[in-house]
Write a protein that holds these residues in place. Structure first.
Motif, PDB file in Angstrom:
ATOM      1  N   HIS A 186      38.203  45.187  50.086  1.00  0.00           N
ATOM      2  CA  HIS A 186      36.936  45.291  49.358  1.00  0.00           C
ATOM      3  C   HIS A 186      36.260  43.926  49.335  1.00  0.00           C
ATOM      4  O   HIS A 186      36.895  42.910  49.611  1.00  0.00           O
ATOM      5  CB  HIS A 186      37.200  45.747  47.918  1.00  0.00           C
ATOM      6  CG  HIS A 186      38.302  44.961  47.269  1.00  0.00           C
ATOM      7  ND1 HIS A 186      39.616  45.375  47.307  1.00  0.00           N
ATOM      8  CD2 HIS A 186      38.325  43.772  46.610  1.00  0.00           C
ATOM      9  CE1 HIS A 186      40.381  44.491  46.671  1.00  0.00           C
ATOM     10  NE2 HIS A 186      39.629  43.501  46.262  1.00  0.00           N
TER      11      HIS A 186
ATOM     12  N   ASP B 290      36.962  38.677  39.305  1.00  0.00           N
ATOM     13  CA  ASP B 290      38.355  39.111  39.467  1.00  0.00           C
ATOM     14  C   ASP B 290      39.160  37.966  40.077  1.00  0.00           C
ATOM     15  O   ASP B 290      39.817  38.123  41.110  1.00  0.00           O
ATOM     16  CB  ASP B 290      38.424  40.362  40.364  1.00  0.00           C
ATOM     17  CG  ASP B 290      39.857  40.860  40.538  1.00  0.00           C
ATOM     18  OD1 ASP B 290      40.715  40.502  39.704  1.00  0.00           O
ATOM     19  OD2 ASP B 290      40.118  41.583  41.513  1.00  0.00           O
TER      20      ASP B 290
ATOM     21  N   ASP C 130      46.003  41.079  50.978  1.00  0.00           N
ATOM     22  CA  ASP C 130      45.823  41.621  49.639  1.00  0.00           C
ATOM     23  C   ASP C 130      45.558  43.128  49.691  1.00  0.00           C
ATOM     24  O   ASP C 130      44.791  43.600  50.542  1.00  0.00           O
ATOM     25  CB  ASP C 130      44.621  40.906  48.991  1.00  0.00           C
ATOM     26  CG  ASP C 130      44.291  41.435  47.624  1.00  0.00           C
ATOM     27  OD1 ASP C 130      45.084  41.209  46.710  1.00  0.00           O
ATOM     28  OD2 ASP C 130      43.231  42.101  47.477  1.00  0.00           O
TER      29      ASP C 130
ATOM     30  N   GLN D 110      33.719  45.862  42.937  1.00  0.00           N
ATOM     31  CA  GLN D 110      34.415  45.555  44.192  1.00  0.00           C
ATOM     32  C   GLN D 110      34.396  46.771  45.122  1.00  0.00           C
ATOM     33  O   GLN D 110      35.399  47.483  45.251  1.00  0.00           O
ATOM     34  CB  GLN D 110      35.873  45.175  43.910  1.00  0.00           C
ATOM     35  CG  GLN D 110      36.026  43.805  43.282  1.00  0.00           C
ATOM     36  CD  GLN D 110      37.416  43.605  42.721  1.00  0.00           C
ATOM     37  OE1 GLN D 110      37.945  44.480  42.041  1.00  0.00           O
ATOM     38  NE2 GLN D 110      37.998  42.459  42.989  1.00  0.00           N
TER      39      GLN D 110
ATOM     40  N   PHE E 279      43.278  50.227  38.021  1.00  0.00           N
ATOM     41  CA  PHE E 279      42.967  49.466  36.794  1.00  0.00           C
ATOM     42  C   PHE E 279      42.521  50.429  35.684  1.00  0.00           C
ATOM     43  O   PHE E 279      41.351  50.428  35.267  1.00  0.00           O
ATOM     44  CB  PHE E 279      41.850  48.447  37.064  1.00  0.00           C
ATOM     45  CG  PHE E 279      42.256  47.251  37.887  1.00  0.00           C
ATOM     46  CD1 PHE E 279      43.585  46.891  38.065  1.00  0.00           C
ATOM     47  CD2 PHE E 279      41.282  46.448  38.473  1.00  0.00           C
ATOM     48  CE1 PHE E 279      43.945  45.771  38.818  1.00  0.00           C
ATOM     49  CE2 PHE E 279      41.628  45.327  39.225  1.00  0.00           C
ATOM     50  CZ  PHE E 279      42.969  44.985  39.404  1.00  0.00           C
TER      51      PHE E 279
ATOM     52  N   GLU F 117      50.895  42.712  50.728  1.00  0.00           N
ATOM     53  CA  GLU F 117      50.960  43.001  49.291  1.00  0.00           C
ATOM     54  C   GLU F 117      50.853  44.517  49.160  1.00  0.00           C
ATOM     55  O   GLU F 117      49.764  45.080  49.150  1.00  0.00           O
ATOM     56  CB  GLU F 117      49.821  42.339  48.511  1.00  0.00           C
ATOM     57  CG  GLU F 117      50.032  42.480  47.012  1.00  0.00           C
ATOM     58  CD  GLU F 117      48.802  42.866  46.195  1.00  0.00           C
ATOM     59  OE1 GLU F 117      48.921  42.920  44.970  1.00  0.00           O
ATOM     60  OE2 GLU F 117      47.733  43.155  46.775  1.00  0.00           O
TER      61      GLU F 117
ATOM     62  N   ARG G 224      47.073  32.400  33.670  1.00  0.00           N
ATOM     63  CA  ARG G 224      46.406  31.602  34.718  1.00  0.00           C
ATOM     64  C   ARG G 224      45.846  30.306  34.136  1.00  0.00           C
ATOM     65  O   ARG G 224      44.879  29.750  34.638  1.00  0.00           O
ATOM     66  CB  ARG G 224      45.275  32.417  35.358  1.00  0.00           C
ATOM     67  CG  ARG G 224      45.781  33.670  36.063  1.00  0.00           C
ATOM     68  CD  ARG G 224      44.631  34.506  36.606  1.00  0.00           C
ATOM     69  NE  ARG G 224      45.142  35.708  37.275  1.00  0.00           N
ATOM     70  CZ  ARG G 224      44.368  36.646  37.810  1.00  0.00           C
ATOM     71  NH1 ARG G 224      43.051  36.526  37.763  1.00  0.00           N
ATOM     72  NH2 ARG G 224      44.897  37.693  38.411  1.00  0.00           N
TER      73      ARG G 224
ATOM     74  N   ASP H 263      49.294  38.201  38.818  1.00  0.00           N
ATOM     75  CA  ASP H 263      48.954  39.523  38.276  1.00  0.00           C
ATOM     76  C   ASP H 263      49.899  39.897  37.132  1.00  0.00           C
ATOM     77  O   ASP H 263      50.848  39.186  36.838  1.00  0.00           O
ATOM     78  CB  ASP H 263      49.046  40.584  39.376  1.00  0.00           C
ATOM     79  CG  ASP H 263      47.849  40.526  40.306  1.00  0.00           C
ATOM     80  OD1 ASP H 263      46.748  40.182  39.842  1.00  0.00           O
ATOM     81  OD2 ASP H 263      48.027  40.812  41.502  1.00  0.00           O
TER      82      ASP H 263
ATOM     83  N   TYR I  23      39.208  37.410  43.809  1.00  0.00           N
ATOM     84  CA  TYR I  23      39.506  38.557  44.681  1.00  0.00           C
ATOM     85  C   TYR I  23      38.241  39.399  44.904  1.00  0.00           C
ATOM     86  O   TYR I  23      38.290  40.443  45.538  1.00  0.00           O
ATOM     87  CB  TYR I  23      40.647  39.398  44.116  1.00  0.00           C
ATOM     88  CG  TYR I  23      41.988  38.706  44.300  1.00  0.00           C
ATOM     89  CD1 TYR I  23      42.725  38.897  45.466  1.00  0.00           C
ATOM     90  CD2 TYR I  23      42.486  37.833  43.347  1.00  0.00           C
ATOM     91  CE1 TYR I  23      43.940  38.248  45.664  1.00  0.00           C
ATOM     92  CE2 TYR I  23      43.696  37.178  43.536  1.00  0.00           C
ATOM     93  CZ  TYR I  23      44.410  37.395  44.694  1.00  0.00           C
ATOM     94  OH  TYR I  23      45.602  36.736  44.893  1.00  0.00           O
TER      95      TYR I  23
END
Ligand code: BGC
Length: 570
Positions: free
Chosen positions: A119, A76, A216, A184, A158, A258, A409, A326, A79
């Motif tokens: 996480h 991820d 985050d 996660q 998600f 965030e 990205r 994102d 993350y």
């Protein structure tokens, strides 16, 4: 040392530390992996980033936000942390990180790092210990349950990838809770030992010299039977505790929330003067409404949301942004607006992911220079501090054939040479391919060629950044939204009394006007407090028609035009 509350700047011989530096800063999000590959292995690295600090300084960037660069299986984008105090070897070493901090500080640039505390990766030794030894020291570090039916009201973030917030662990033979990917697992914040462990991580990086954290996924730390697992009271208590540690032991370092939530809920992450939480919060309420206005040709949504988010502590700063690593999230807009946004911006289903759009700024705006300028002019004039996303300053494109959010990205495009000058590796070895689409091919869209064109987007953005920085009102001032007779036009005044900081001691009022119409327009703006004020363009200094004695101003604007006008009261 007892609890000290710092409100005034700290003055040391030859140095003034402005504790509210974040309110006047231009931030730049850069993924270590994506910026510059110093050793030709196909992945960007810390040494590469260090070698590009001069470019960022030239652009006018005051602070970098680095998404996670810790040890991670990278399922991820980092993350998914496997060790919070180790750097992923392909990115570099702790010594190189120290060097980055030193070299950035030498340029008066700050380093804010990302901390996913909600996480870890399932590869983290804490999780491995938790699943194999339920009675051991880490047994209670994660959220375990015998059933996957608990908390059915907690939404799935998600939905393209997960159909439950619970996953079964075959070793422990229990379910564990996860707000994001099933690899996660969420940490169990009801366990005080988890607090100790993450506070150790926070101290580790602050002791290394970082200037702050992006917290985050911060709303999701706690779950409860009554709530929806977003901004539970215990989550706010934990943030207060963290803030008290930062203020006491590391004054001048910041916490950024965030929190992708509705306006009042995001504002709650600032806390209050008595019980402060985060210094900054990303302006998730405003962001999608900028894109909505650009296509609906109406300022109404922005006017409404701006009036909802003004009541925050005086030291609090919004982090305003157009894009980040994102998807452009549409979670916090109504269903009707979401469908409109999909129609305008994600007409190919491949452009969507979860509840959002996985495209870059330039592609969203169809490479329209007028729209790119309008969007940035608004970004830099709104209350708060702007966050740029790497590559957007040159109008980089994306690659929707790549999975998930990797679409935006891809490697930074420096030159028209092999791998866009990002890496000397065999092109097949790059962590992601460089963009080679018709319109955004790296041979045309790159830093070198834009440096060579005085009218390029890059030079334009640099200029706006420098104009903004010359006027503290943008970072420190209040906002008053004005009435107009044209729904396509947004007008507001930013005002700053000029006192109380080590910088910018001149009072200043700036009238900002933006037209979202796709054709030229005339507008009358009501500015009752400014009857008779003289107006001067902030870029060229040219005089404009004054506001009349009734406090009205008649203006014409070209297609998607804007003005920043200094108002000198009579
Ligand atoms: C980050 C995402 C990440 C998620 C889960 C966030 O909100 O911005 O990139 O996928 O947390 O870690």
């Amino acid at each position: 040392m007892g609890r000290v509350t710092f409100t005034a700047p700290i003055t040391l011989p030859g140095l003034t530390l402005d504790l509210q530096w974040y309110r006047r800063s231009v931030f730049y999000e850069v993924m270590v992996r994506s910026f510059y590959d110093s050793n030709g292995d196909g992945s960007g690295d810390l040494a590469g980033l260090i070698s590009r600090l001069d470019y960022l300084q030239w652009l006018g960037v005051d602070a970098l936000w680095l998404p996670p660069f810790f040890a991670s299986p990278l399922r991820d984008g980092g993350y998914d942390v496997a060790d919070y105090t180790q750097i992923l070897p392909e990115f570099g070493t702790l010594d190189e990180f120290r060097e980055l901090v030193t070299k950035a500080h030498e340029r008066n640039m700050r380093i804010v790092i990302d901390l996913p505390l909600n996480h870890t990766s399932d590869q983290h030794p804490w999780f491995q210990a938790s699943r194999s030894d339920p009675d051991g020291p880490y047994g209670d570090f994660y959220v375990w349950s015998d059933t996957d039916e608990k908390w059915p009201d907690i939404r799935i973030i998600f939905p393209d990838y997960e159909d439950s917030n619970w996953a079964f662990d075959s070793v422990r033979r229990q379910f564990y809770f996860h707000r994001f990917f099933s690899h996660q697992p969420d940490l169990n914040f009801t366990n005080p030992r988890v607090h100790e462990a993450v506070i150790d991580v926070v101290r580790f990086w602050l002791d290394l010299g970082v200037d702050g954290f992006r917290l985050d996924a911060i709303p999701y730390l706690y779950e409860s039977d009554e709530g929806n697992g977003e901004g539970e009271p215990e989550t706010h208590e934990f943030i207060k505790k963290l803030r008290a540690i930062v203020d006491r032991d590391y004054p001048g370092r910041i916490m950024i929330a965030e929190a992708n939530q509705w306006p009042r809920e995001v504002a709650a992450f600032f806390g209050t003067d008595e019980e402060p939480e985060c210094h900054m919060a990303f302006d998730f309420p405003v962001m999608p409404r900028i894109f909505y206005s650009l296509r609906s040709q109406s300022a109404d949504e922005l006017v409404a949301v701006l009036s909802e988010t003004t009541d925050v502590p005086s030291w609090a700063a919004w982090g305003v942004f157009l894009r980040n690593h994102d998807e452009l999230t549409l979670e916090m807009v109504s269903e009707e607006y979401r469908q409109a946004m999909y129609g305008w911006y994600a007409y190919d289903p491949r452009m969507r992911v979860n509840v959002g759009i996985r495209r870059r700024l330039a592609t969203l705006l169809d490479n329209s220079r007028a729209e790119l300028e309008l969007a940035h002019a608004l970004l830099f004039a709104l209350p708060g501090s702007p966050f740029l996303y790497y590559g957007d300053e040159i109008g980089m494109g994306d690659n929707i054939w790549l999975p998930d959010r990797d679409s935006s990205r891809t490697p930074m495009q420096w030159t028209p040479d092999r791998n866009a000058g990002f890496s000397s590796a065999d092109p097949g070895k790059l962590y992601l391919p460089v963009v080679q689409s018709l319109v955004y091919h790296y041979s045309q869209v790159n830093v070198e060629s834009q440096l060579a064109q005085s009218r390029s987007l890059l030079h334009w953005i640099r200029n706006v950044i420098h104009v903004r920085k010359a006027h503290p009102v943008f970072g420190l001032g209040s906002i008053e939204v004005l009435d107009t007779d044209n729904p396509a036009v947004l007008a507001f005044v930013r005002s700053y009394a000029g006192a109380g900081t080590p910088v910018g001691d001149q009072p200043e009022d700036v009238l900002c006007v933006f037209s979202f119409a796709h054709n030229p327009v005339a507008v009358t703006i009501d500015a009752p407090g400014f009857a008779g004020a003289e107006l001067f363009d902030l870029f060229g200094g040219h005089r404009f028609p004054s506001i009349d004695d009734d406090g009205r101003l008649h203006l014409t604007l070209g297609t998607q035009g804007f003005f920043w006008l200094k108002a000198v009261r009579r």
